[in-house]
Scaffold this motif. Structure first.
Motif, PDB file in Angstrom:
ATOM      1  N   LEU A 201       0.778  -1.272   0.013  1.00 17.33           N
ATOM      2  CA  LEU A 201       0.099  -0.064   0.119  1.00 17.33           C
ATOM      3  C   LEU A 201       0.772   1.365   0.113  1.00 17.33           C
ATOM      4  O   LEU A 201       0.596   2.189  -0.729  1.00 17.33           O
ATOM      5  N   PHE A 202       2.089   1.271   0.876  1.00 15.00           N
ATOM      6  CA  PHE A 202       2.760   2.385   0.747  1.00 15.00           C
ATOM      7  C   PHE A 202       3.414   2.760  -0.484  1.00 15.00           C
ATOM      8  O   PHE A 202       3.848   3.873  -0.892  1.00 15.00           O
ATOM      9  N   GLU A 203       3.737   2.052  -1.210  1.00 15.95           N
ATOM     10  CA  GLU A 203       4.458   1.991  -2.669  1.00 15.95           C
ATOM     11  C   GLU A 203       3.460   2.245  -3.631  1.00 15.95           C
ATOM     12  O   GLU A 203       4.193   2.660  -4.684  1.00 15.95           O
ATOM     13  N   GLN A 204       2.199   2.131  -3.557  1.00 16.13           N
ATOM     14  CA  GLN A 204       1.283   2.481  -4.642  1.00 16.13           C
ATOM     15  C   GLN A 204       1.175   3.748  -5.419  1.00 16.13           C
ATOM     16  O   GLN A 204       1.259   3.621  -6.557  1.00 16.13           O
ATOM     17  N   ARG A 205       1.441   4.678  -4.822  1.00 17.84           N
ATOM     18  CA  ARG A 205       1.254   6.303  -5.272  1.00 17.84           C
ATOM     19  C   ARG A 205       2.659   6.167  -6.147  1.00 17.84           C
ATOM     20  O   ARG A 205       2.625   6.923  -7.267  1.00 17.84           O
ATOM     21  N   ALA A 206       3.993   5.859  -5.787  1.00 21.32           N
ATOM     22  CA  ALA A 206       5.000   5.834  -6.667  1.00 21.32           C
ATOM     23  C   ALA A 206       4.878   4.971  -7.907  1.00 21.32           C
ATOM     24  O   ALA A 206       5.485   5.431  -8.970  1.00 21.32           O
ATOM     25  N   ARG A 207       4.396   3.844  -7.686  1.00 26.62           N
ATOM     26  CA  ARG A 207       4.304   2.850  -8.647  1.00 26.62           C
ATOM     27  C   ARG A 207       3.389   3.483  -9.877  1.00 26.62           C
ATOM     28  O   ARG A 207       3.333   3.428 -11.104  1.00 26.62           O
ATOM     29  N   LEU A 208       1.953   4.038  -9.317  1.00 29.80           N
ATOM     30  CA  LEU A 208       1.193   4.618 -10.211  1.00 29.80           C
ATOM     31  C   LEU A 208       2.004   5.852 -10.889  1.00 29.80           C
ATOM     32  O   LEU A 208       1.705   5.869 -12.328  1.00 29.80           O
ATOM     33  N   ASP A 209       2.338   6.718 -10.087  1.00 25.89           N
ATOM     34  CA  ASP A 209       3.356   7.955 -10.741  1.00 25.89           C
ATOM     35  C   ASP A 209       4.281   7.310 -11.954  1.00 25.89           C
ATOM     36  O   ASP A 209       4.286   8.045 -13.029  1.00 25.89           O
ATOM     37  N   GLU A 210       5.087   6.198 -11.551  1.00 26.13           N
ATOM     38  CA  GLU A 210       5.827   5.872 -12.550  1.00 26.13           C
ATOM     39  C   GLU A 210       5.207   5.417 -13.805  1.00 26.13           C
ATOM     40  O   GLU A 210       5.618   5.593 -14.995  1.00 26.13           O
ATOM     41  N   ALA A 211       4.078   4.514 -13.647  1.00 21.48           N
ATOM     42  CA  ALA A 211       3.469   3.974 -14.750  1.00 21.48           C
ATOM     43  C   ALA A 211       2.720   4.967 -15.565  1.00 21.48           C
ATOM     44  O   ALA A 211       2.830   5.152 -16.965  1.00 21.48           O
ATOM     45  N   LEU A 212       2.219   6.030 -15.069  1.00 17.67           N
ATOM     46  CA  LEU A 212       1.564   7.300 -15.855  1.00 17.67           C
ATOM     47  C   LEU A 212       2.655   8.096 -16.273  1.00 17.67           C
ATOM     48  O   LEU A 212       2.062   8.495 -17.581  1.00 17.67           O
ATOM     49  N   ASP A 213       3.793   8.211 -15.949  1.00 22.17           N
ATOM     50  CA  ASP A 213       4.828   8.920 -16.484  1.00 22.17           C
ATOM     51  C   ASP A 213       5.158   8.140 -17.781  1.00 22.17           C
ATOM     52  O   ASP A 213       5.652   8.902 -18.862  1.00 22.17           O
ATOM     53  N   ASP A 277       4.958  -7.119  -8.097  1.00 20.04           N
ATOM     54  CA  ASP A 277       5.553  -5.879  -8.410  1.00 20.04           C
ATOM     55  C   ASP A 277       5.529  -5.388  -9.874  1.00 20.04           C
ATOM     56  O   ASP A 277       5.886  -4.373 -10.175  1.00 20.04           O
ATOM     57  N   SER A 278       5.000  -5.912 -10.951  1.00 21.34           N
ATOM     58  CA  SER A 278       5.003  -5.700 -12.351  1.00 21.34           C
ATOM     59  C   SER A 278       4.320  -4.608 -12.529  1.00 21.34           C
ATOM     60  O   SER A 278       4.400  -3.636 -13.604  1.00 21.34           O
ATOM     61  N   TYR A 279       3.052  -4.454 -11.822  1.00 21.17           N
ATOM     62  CA  TYR A 279       1.817  -3.461 -12.308  1.00 21.17           C
ATOM     63  C   TYR A 279       1.522  -2.838 -10.942  1.00 21.17           C
ATOM     64  O   TYR A 279       1.458  -3.417  -9.740  1.00 21.17           O
ATOM     65  N   PRO A 280       0.683  -1.524 -11.006  1.00 26.65           N
ATOM     66  CA  PRO A 280       0.282  -1.190  -9.906  1.00 26.65           C
ATOM     67  C   PRO A 280      -0.968  -2.047  -9.498  1.00 26.65           C
ATOM     68  O   PRO A 280      -1.524  -2.455 -10.113  1.00 26.65           O
ATOM     69  N   LEU A 281      -1.381  -1.983  -8.246  1.00 25.92           N
ATOM     70  CA  LEU A 281      -2.359  -2.696  -7.641  1.00 25.92           C
ATOM     71  C   LEU A 281      -3.815  -2.180  -8.200  1.00 25.92           C
ATOM     72  O   LEU A 281      -3.806  -1.093  -8.354  1.00 25.92           O
ATOM     73  N   THR A 283      -6.817  -0.847  -7.254  1.00 25.26           N
ATOM     74  CA  THR A 283      -7.792  -0.614  -6.099  1.00 25.26           C
ATOM     75  C   THR A 283      -8.729   0.788  -6.661  1.00 25.26           C
ATOM     76  O   THR A 283      -8.482   1.123  -7.693  1.00 25.26           O
ATOM     77  N   VAL A 284      -9.600   0.902  -5.972  1.00 24.78           N
ATOM     78  CA  VAL A 284     -10.792   1.912  -6.363  1.00 24.78           C
ATOM     79  C   VAL A 284      -9.988   3.223  -6.255  1.00 24.78           C
ATOM     80  O   VAL A 284     -10.071   4.116  -7.150  1.00 24.78           O
ATOM     81  N   SER A 285      -9.299   3.648  -4.971  1.00 24.81           N
ATOM     82  CA  SER A 285      -8.347   4.765  -5.138  1.00 24.81           C
ATOM     83  C   SER A 285      -7.321   4.974  -6.120  1.00 24.81           C
ATOM     84  O   SER A 285      -7.115   6.095  -6.754  1.00 24.81           O
ATOM     85  N   GLY A 286      -6.765   3.859  -6.337  1.00 27.85           N
ATOM     86  CA  GLY A 286      -5.828   3.736  -7.551  1.00 27.85           C
ATOM     87  C   GLY A 286      -6.453   4.241  -8.906  1.00 27.85           C
ATOM     88  O   GLY A 286      -5.988   4.829  -9.576  1.00 27.85           O
ATOM     89  N   LEU A 287      -7.456   3.615  -9.191  1.00 30.68           N
ATOM     90  CA  LEU A 287      -8.323   4.049 -10.250  1.00 30.68           C
ATOM     91  C   LEU A 287      -8.695   5.330 -10.486  1.00 30.68           C
ATOM     92  O   LEU A 287      -8.718   6.121 -11.464  1.00 30.68           O
ATOM     93  N   ARG A 288      -9.389   6.044  -9.142  1.00 25.93           N
ATOM     94  CA  ARG A 288      -9.660   7.178  -9.300  1.00 25.93           C
ATOM     95  C   ARG A 288      -8.465   8.011  -9.548  1.00 25.93           C
ATOM     96  O   ARG A 288      -8.748   9.004 -10.359  1.00 25.93           O
ATOM     97  N   TYR A 289      -7.367   7.847  -8.949  1.00 25.20           N
ATOM     98  CA  TYR A 289      -6.066   8.909  -9.058  1.00 25.20           C
ATOM     99  C   TYR A 289      -5.991   8.800 -10.404  1.00 25.20           C
ATOM    100  O   TYR A 289      -5.277   9.701 -11.226  1.00 25.20           O
ATOM    101  N   ALA A 290      -5.717   7.431 -11.027  1.00 24.20           N
ATOM    102  CA  ALA A 290      -5.072   7.096 -12.322  1.00 24.20           C
ATOM    103  C   ALA A 290      -5.986   7.901 -13.654  1.00 24.20           C
ATOM    104  O   ALA A 290      -5.590   8.445 -14.679  1.00 24.20           O
ATOM    105  N   LEU A 291      -7.281   7.915 -13.317  1.00 27.16           N
ATOM    106  CA  LEU A 291      -8.232   8.548 -14.204  1.00 27.16           C
ATOM    107  C   LEU A 291      -8.136  10.141 -14.406  1.00 27.16           C
ATOM    108  O   LEU A 291      -7.907  10.803 -15.332  1.00 27.16           O
ATOM    109  N   GLY A 292      -7.690  10.428 -13.167  1.00 28.03           N
ATOM    110  CA  GLY A 292      -7.619  12.043 -12.952  1.00 28.03           C
ATOM    111  C   GLY A 292      -6.068  12.588 -13.666  1.00 28.03           C
ATOM    112  O   GLY A 292      -6.247  13.628 -14.404  1.00 28.03           O
ATOM    113  N   GLU A 293      -5.134  11.746 -13.555  1.00 30.02           N
ATOM    114  CA  GLU A 293      -3.998  12.127 -13.947  1.00 30.02           C
ATOM    115  C   GLU A 293      -4.009  11.722 -15.487  1.00 30.02           C
ATOM    116  O   GLU A 293      -3.305  12.627 -16.219  1.00 30.02           O
TER     117      GLU A 293
END
Length: 455
Positions: A201-213, A277-281, A283-293
């Motif tokens: 859970l702690f790593e998810q924001r960084a993984r999402l940002d890396e994938a979004l970049d 490790d290969s993909y962001p998890l 989660t509803v919060s992760g999906l919400r954040y990803a769509l916004g970005e």
């Protein structure tokens, strides 16, 4: 005496190798001692336990219920041995036909594991056909070595018995396993350690940002579309305990990438007990954040979001989200609609592969939205067992229809027809896939964002 035993054992293994490589074997009945049957069965059991454990990966524990499933396999093997022994001409000792069956099991277990692990979806069917032909040839040659003739009745009866078990196993999702996966409901599973859950859970924001970049925006050279709508793909595999959802989303990303040119504009959120490790998890919060970005990379007046979700579902509407002991929010019609609305992404193609997926249509229908669901609101879909790479819907839509269809409407029509035929043959309650095509996005899709289909 010791030298003699060594020589005898060496000769026995050489004859076993000849048997498995479909060569002529003399004295097959002499090989079928009680000790050899027990040894082959023990090797098969050990191989299966180890491979099954490796496939599940970390965070699982022993499940005593699997013993009953293992007993069912043992009964099947004994039944095969009895039927083929009695229908051979002349009838053969059951111990001999039982040896033929258990001698093949270790090789069969390894072959199935290799097919599941290393073959891509488009090659798996061929691999299964090759394996099936080999098993048939092995049975014919082995039984012929016993009786001196091809026992057609025994082979046909054995094939019918095995086919009946495979059909029943597919229908009822029978998969023997001695390991308990993380739960596939919203109940957290204590089999994942607390430190691992917290670190994930702690790593998810960084993984999402890396994938979004890594996602190109529609004005980048890698994402340029020449003034046509750019399509951005987001995949969401909800349940970690069954690989079928992760594999389906990966195939969806590949096929949508080919037809809509999303290879440089895709993001996968995946729960998979085999790989944290290969993909962001997902989660509803992760999906919400990803769509916004992602919305910041899109042209809101032109571009299209292709959102693919695969999971278990209910008619609330709800999609299951689970990954070990992580306390995860479930996807509902309300929070999915809110995430899309808050992102500001106007135009959407949403494909939901789940039981009761049609229940989401009421929450998400919009003139700028296409919705395709694997089942009606009051119906279940099929094929979500862990021994599969794709659900029935995933096979029909992503594997077979979308690569060849001229339009999304054509892809849905092909999918609906294929699933109806399959369910009719299998005598199961129709899942009744549903679709909604918003009027305004239909006009936009006339600009042909889909690339030409495969020949």
């Amino acid at each position: 005496m010791e030298v003699f035993d060594t020589h005898r054992n060496s000769n026995w293994f050489m004859r076993l190798l000849q048997l498995l490589t479909l060569r002529r074997v003399d004295g097959l009945a002499d090989m079928a001692s009680d000790a050899s049957v027990a040894a082959c069965a023990a090797v098969a059991l050990a191989l299966w336990v180890v491979i099954d454990r490796l496939e599940w990966g970390a965070g699982v524990e022993f499940d005593s219920f699997g013993i009953s499933m293992l007993a069912l396999i043992a009964v099947l093997v004994l039944a095969l041995a009895y039927v083929t022994a009695r229908l051979s001409i002349p009838p053969q000792p059951v111990r001999c036909t039982l040896f033929i069956a258990v001698a093949l099991l270790p090789l069969l277990i390894i072959a199935i594991a290799l097919i599941d692990t290393f073959f891509a979806n488009r090659w798996s069917r061929r691999a299964w056909v090759i394996l099936g032909v080999y098993v048939l040839l092995y049975a014919v040659r082995s039984l012929r070595a016993l009786s001196g003739r091809v026992p057609f009745r025994a082979v046909l009866a054995g094939a019918a018995l095995l086919a009946g078990y495979l059909w029943l196993g597919q229908l009822m999702d029978l998969r023997p396993s001695l390991w308990a996966p993380p739960g596939n409901t919203d109940e957290p599973d204590s089999s994942m350690s607390a430190p691992l859950a917290e670190s994930l859970l702690f790593e998810q924001r960084a993984r999402l940002d890396e994938a979004l970049d890594a996602v190109a925006d529609s004005s980048d050279p890698g994402g340029a579309t020449g003034g046509r709508p750019a399509v951005f793909f987001v995949g969401f595999a909800g349940v970690a305990s069954q690989k079928v959802f992760a594999e389906e989303i990966k195939l969806a990303a590949h096929v949508v990438g080919e037809r809509f040119g999303t290879a440089s504009r895709q993001l996968l959120l995946i729960n998979d007990h085999r790989d944290f490790d290969s993909y962001p998890l997902a989660t509803v919060s992760g999906l919400r954040y990803a769509l916004g970005e992602l919305a910041k990379k899109m042209n809101p007046e032109r571009d299209i979001l292709f959102l693919s979700l695969s999971s278990h579902g209910s008619d609330e509407p709800l999609l299951s989200v689970s990954n070990g002991m992580l306390p995860l929010e479930q996807v509902t019609g309300d929070n999915l609609a809110a995430a899309l609305r808050d992102s500001g992404i106007k135009r959407r193609i949403i494909v939901i592969s789940a039981c009761h997926a049609g229940a989401f249509i009421a929450s998400l229908e919009d003139p700028d939205t296409v919705l395709i669901t694997a089942a009606a609101a009051d119906k279940t879909s099929f094929g979500c067992s862990d021994d599969r790479d794709l659900t029935y819907f995933g096979e029909a839509f992503y594997r077979d229809a979308l690569p060849r269809a001229r339009t999304l409407q054509d892809a849905f029509a092909r999918t609906r027809s294929a699933i109806a035929q399959r369910e009719n043959v299998e005598h199961v309650t129709p899942s009744d896939p549903q679709a909604y095509f918003g009027r305004q996005i239909e006009q936009l899709l006339l600009q042909q964002p889909m690339r030409p289909p495969r020949p």
